[in-house]
Design an enzyme around this catalytic site. Structure first.
Site, short mmCIF file in Angstrom:
data_model
loop_
_atom_site.label_atom_id
_atom_site.label_comp_id
_atom_site.label_asym_id
_atom_site.label_seq_id
_atom_site.Cartn_x
_atom_site.Cartn_y
_atom_site.Cartn_z
N CYS A 122 0.84 -1.20 0.00
CA CYS A 122 0.00 0.00 0.00
C CYS A 122 0.89 1.26 0.00
O CYS A 122 2.00 1.24 0.52
CB CYS A 122 -0.91 -0.01 1.23
SG CYS A 122 -2.03 1.41 1.30
N ASP A 167 0.53 3.86 1.69
CA ASP A 167 0.53 4.50 3.02
C ASP A 167 1.95 4.89 3.46
O ASP A 167 2.87 4.07 3.39
CB ASP A 167 -0.09 3.52 4.03
CG ASP A 167 -0.42 4.19 5.35
OD1 ASP A 167 0.49 4.75 5.98
OD2 ASP A 167 -1.61 4.16 5.74
N ARG A 175 3.28 5.24 6.22
CA ARG A 175 3.82 4.63 7.44
C ARG A 175 4.49 3.28 7.21
O ARG A 175 4.88 2.62 8.15
CB ARG A 175 2.68 4.45 8.47
CG ARG A 175 2.05 5.77 8.91
CD ARG A 175 0.74 5.55 9.62
NE ARG A 175 -0.29 5.02 8.73
CZ ARG A 175 -1.54 4.74 9.11
NH1 ARG A 175 -1.89 4.90 10.37
NH2 ARG A 175 -2.41 4.30 8.23
N HIS A 228 -2.11 -3.86 5.19
CA HIS A 228 -1.89 -3.43 6.57
C HIS A 228 -3.21 -3.13 7.25
O HIS A 228 -4.21 -2.85 6.61
CB HIS A 228 -0.97 -2.22 6.61
CG HIS A 228 -1.56 -0.98 5.99
ND1 HIS A 228 -2.02 0.08 6.74
CD2 HIS A 228 -1.79 -0.64 4.70
CE1 HIS A 228 -2.47 1.02 5.93
NE2 HIS A 228 -2.35 0.61 4.69
N CYS A 263 -5.96 0.46 7.17
CA CYS A 263 -5.74 0.92 5.79
C CYS A 263 -6.89 1.83 5.36
O CYS A 263 -8.05 1.41 5.34
CB CYS A 263 -5.62 -0.27 4.85
SG CYS A 263 -5.32 0.21 3.13
CO CO Z 1 -3.34 1.32 3.11
#
Ligand code: CO
Length: 213
Positions: free
Chosen positions: A45, A47, A49, A101, A104
């Protein structure tokens, strides 16, 4: 921190990191520039993080990476398919990891369907997936837990999609192919969980070769 300073900080950090690297290993970048031979393809993803190299202690050159919102695998996504083809046919990666994750935003947007924007469009398959697993998901009272479970189901679904690509089909046919792994990263603990894959079922449907282990 104001916008300009935080931006300048990135470039400063880069200079600091390079000189730190060179201090301990003067040949580091000349070695790195010779080419790549990564054993892993990672599909994850977008993302911010989840820098997987950091979470797994992998040095530059170890992981070939593709990321998009909610780690989707579409059979008509030229971006993903070109990454996959290069990884499997040229780099000869030994492992392909699809990593989702918990927490999400893409999975949540798909499940709740609160805004008709492009992200929701992109994640529409997760919405379909949630309908297919409605019974199981409805039985999880806590919404966070429910979305976490949907994140797991999403990873397994995307791996199944991956098996349907012509790139993987050719690789399976050749007898020399990478192994598939489903991961979900728990941001609240930083740990990676390996997800069980329905390997036998996928073999039955011809999505995996009979000798796949
Ligand atoms: Co995500």
């Amino acid at each position: 921190m104001n916008n300009r300073i935080q931006y300048e900080q990135l470039l400063k950090n880069n200079k600091d990191w390079v000189s730190e690297k060179l201090n301990t290993d003067p040949d580091y970048f000349s070695r790195l520039s010779k080419g790549q031979n990564p054993p892993f393809l990672y599909i994850g993803c977008s993302d911010s993080r989840l820098p997987i190299d950091l979470f797994t202690g992998a040095d530059p050159g170890r992981i070939f990476i593709h990321r998009n919102v909610a780690n989707q695998v579409f059979l008509n996504d030229m971006n993903l398919l070109s990454v996959l083809e290069y990884a499997v046919k040229v780099l000869l990666v030994e492992h392909i990891i699809v990593c989702g994750h918990y927490q999400c935003g893409g999975v949540e947007a798909a499940y709740k369907g609160t805004s008709m924007n492009i992200v929701e469009n992109w994640t529409m398959n997760i919405r379909d997936l949630s309908m297919e697993h409605k019974k199981e998901l409805d039985a999880i009272p806590d919404m966070h837990e429910r979305l976490n479970r949907l994140s797991e189901l999403n990873v397994v679904r995307q791996l199944r999609q991956l098996c349907k690509t012509s790139v993987m089909h050719d690789a399976f046919g050749s007898g020399k192919y990478p192994r598939l792994h489903g991961w979900v990263l728990d941001i609240s603990h930083g740990l990676i969980h390996e997800l069980p894959l329905p390997v036998e079922e996928w073999k039955e449907y011809g999505l995996l070769p009979d000798d796949y282990e």
